[in-house]
Design a protein around this motif. Sequence first.
Motif, mmCIF file in Angstrom:
data_model
loop_
_atom_site.group_PDB
_atom_site.id
_atom_site.type_symbol
_atom_site.label_atom_id
_atom_site.label_comp_id
_atom_site.label_asym_id
_atom_site.label_seq_id
_atom_site.Cartn_x
_atom_site.Cartn_y
_atom_site.Cartn_z
ATOM 1 N N THR A 87 82.122 -44.978 97.156
ATOM 2 C CA THR A 87 82.416 -44.140 95.990
ATOM 3 C C THR A 87 83.800 -43.531 96.172
ATOM 4 O O THR A 87 84.239 -43.285 97.300
ATOM 5 N N GLU A 88 84.469 -43.301 95.057
ATOM 6 C CA GLU A 88 85.769 -42.641 95.076
ATOM 7 C C GLU A 88 85.632 -41.282 94.407
ATOM 8 O O GLU A 88 85.143 -41.180 93.284
ATOM 9 N N TRP A 89 86.057 -40.235 95.106
ATOM 10 C CA TRP A 89 85.907 -38.859 94.658
ATOM 11 C C TRP A 89 87.287 -38.252 94.421
ATOM 12 O O TRP A 89 88.204 -38.439 95.222
ATOM 13 N N THR A 90 87.424 -37.499 93.332
ATOM 14 C CA THR A 90 88.660 -36.785 93.042
ATOM 15 C C THR A 90 88.335 -35.319 92.811
ATOM 16 O O THR A 90 87.472 -34.990 91.995
ATOM 17 N N LEU A 91 89.014 -34.452 93.550
ATOM 18 C CA LEU A 91 88.758 -33.008 93.546
ATOM 19 C C LEU A 91 90.016 -32.293 93.077
ATOM 20 O O LEU A 91 91.123 -32.680 93.423
ATOM 21 N N ASN A 92 89.831 -31.229 92.277
ATOM 22 C CA ASN A 92 90.981 -30.456 91.809
ATOM 23 C C ASN A 92 90.697 -28.978 92.055
ATOM 24 O O ASN A 92 89.811 -28.395 91.426
ATOM 25 N N VAL A 93 91.421 -28.379 92.981
ATOM 26 C CA VAL A 93 91.275 -26.952 93.296
ATOM 27 C C VAL A 93 92.645 -26.307 93.242
ATOM 28 O O VAL A 93 93.553 -26.689 93.964
ATOM 29 N N ARG A 94 92.795 -25.328 92.350
ATOM 30 C CA ARG A 94 94.040 -24.592 92.194
ATOM 31 C C ARG A 94 95.232 -25.519 91.978
ATOM 32 O O ARG A 94 96.292 -25.361 92.561
ATOM 33 N N GLY A 95 95.015 -26.531 91.145
ATOM 34 C CA GLY A 95 96.097 -27.418 90.786
ATOM 35 C C GLY A 95 96.419 -28.484 91.808
ATOM 36 O O GLY A 95 97.300 -29.315 91.590
ATOM 37 N N VAL A 96 95.715 -28.487 92.947
ATOM 38 C CA VAL A 96 95.937 -29.492 93.980
ATOM 39 C C VAL A 96 94.845 -30.553 93.881
ATOM 40 O O VAL A 96 93.652 -30.240 93.934
ATOM 41 N N LYS A 97 95.264 -31.799 93.724
ATOM 42 C CA LYS A 97 94.300 -32.893 93.640
ATOM 43 C C LYS A 97 94.124 -33.532 95.013
ATOM 44 O O LYS A 97 95.095 -33.857 95.685
ATOM 45 N N LEU A 98 92.890 -33.683 95.414
ATOM 46 C CA LEU A 98 92.543 -34.355 96.654
ATOM 47 C C LEU A 98 91.572 -35.479 96.322
ATOM 48 O O LEU A 98 90.729 -35.330 95.435
ATOM 49 N N SER A 99 91.689 -36.577 97.022
ATOM 50 C CA SER A 99 90.771 -37.687 96.761
ATOM 51 C C SER A 99 90.338 -38.311 98.079
ATOM 52 O O SER A 99 90.999 -38.160 99.109
ATOM 53 N N TRP A 100 89.214 -38.994 98.019
ATOM 54 C CA TRP A 100 88.721 -39.696 99.194
ATOM 55 C C TRP A 100 87.728 -40.767 98.759
ATOM 56 O O TRP A 100 87.190 -40.730 97.658
ATOM 57 N N ARG A 101 87.533 -41.729 99.629
ATOM 58 C CA ARG A 101 86.486 -42.722 99.448
ATOM 59 C C ARG A 101 85.435 -42.513 100.520
ATOM 60 O O ARG A 101 85.758 -42.116 101.641
ATOM 61 N N ALA A 102 84.200 -42.766 100.148
ATOM 62 C CA ALA A 102 83.110 -42.507 101.081
ATOM 63 C C ALA A 102 82.051 -43.597 100.983
ATOM 64 O O ALA A 102 81.869 -44.225 99.936
#
Length: 227
Positions: free
Chosen positions: A83-98
């Motif tokens: 799965t590919e996850w995209t996170l947005n906290v305080r304007g910062v985008k982080l992503s990862w695959r798991a």
Amino acid sequence: IGSFPSQSLPQETPVGTEDSTQHNDYQATTATSSSGRDISVVVSLPLPFSDDVAASRFCDLPQASRWSPWLSSVAYLDAGRETEWTLNVRGVKLSWRATSTIMETPYRGIRWESVSGLKNMGVVEFVPTSVNDCLMKVRMKILAPRILATLFPGASVFLEDFLQNKLMKWSLEMFRDVVKGDLALERGDVELGDALFGSVEGKASAIEATLSLPIDDAGPNEESPRG
């Protein structure tokens, strides 16, 4: 991405620099390594529906953004193996695959570990407490990316609180309320379902507003949004 200093998940009470919270039925404990980046979290919340219902809803991973407003998206890749996850906290985008594994024993749930991007691993279990109730238990380890240290002054203390008393707490509570709303609509109780989803949407809006606040306005002592 390399490996964590220890590949084992945190136990019921993490070992290290610890902090714990108990609010209503939500319980949480965090611990941070000496480096301040390797954070372990153990949280739990009772759910008013069965472990079968809870596991089947939670393990439908693309639905996760319904109870985690900071998640931009979750998508299956490679015929569901990743799965590919995209996170947005305080304007910062982080992503990862798991990669993830559905569990049936000793309890129903799911185990995951990132294979690229943001380093994290964990397990979610749904422990039956009666025919119609269960306890949701989450154990997670995360290696905080260096960029977050620039966003969170006193990073280790702030990140512990942010994970324990905000992101994890909100996720579990919103999962509970989203599933309650779904079940109400499925049995034809439109009034209750609409009321529950109205509450969920209000909390989601409050969460999104909180996540956009400057650091000084969203510090460790801030109360979680209420729906």
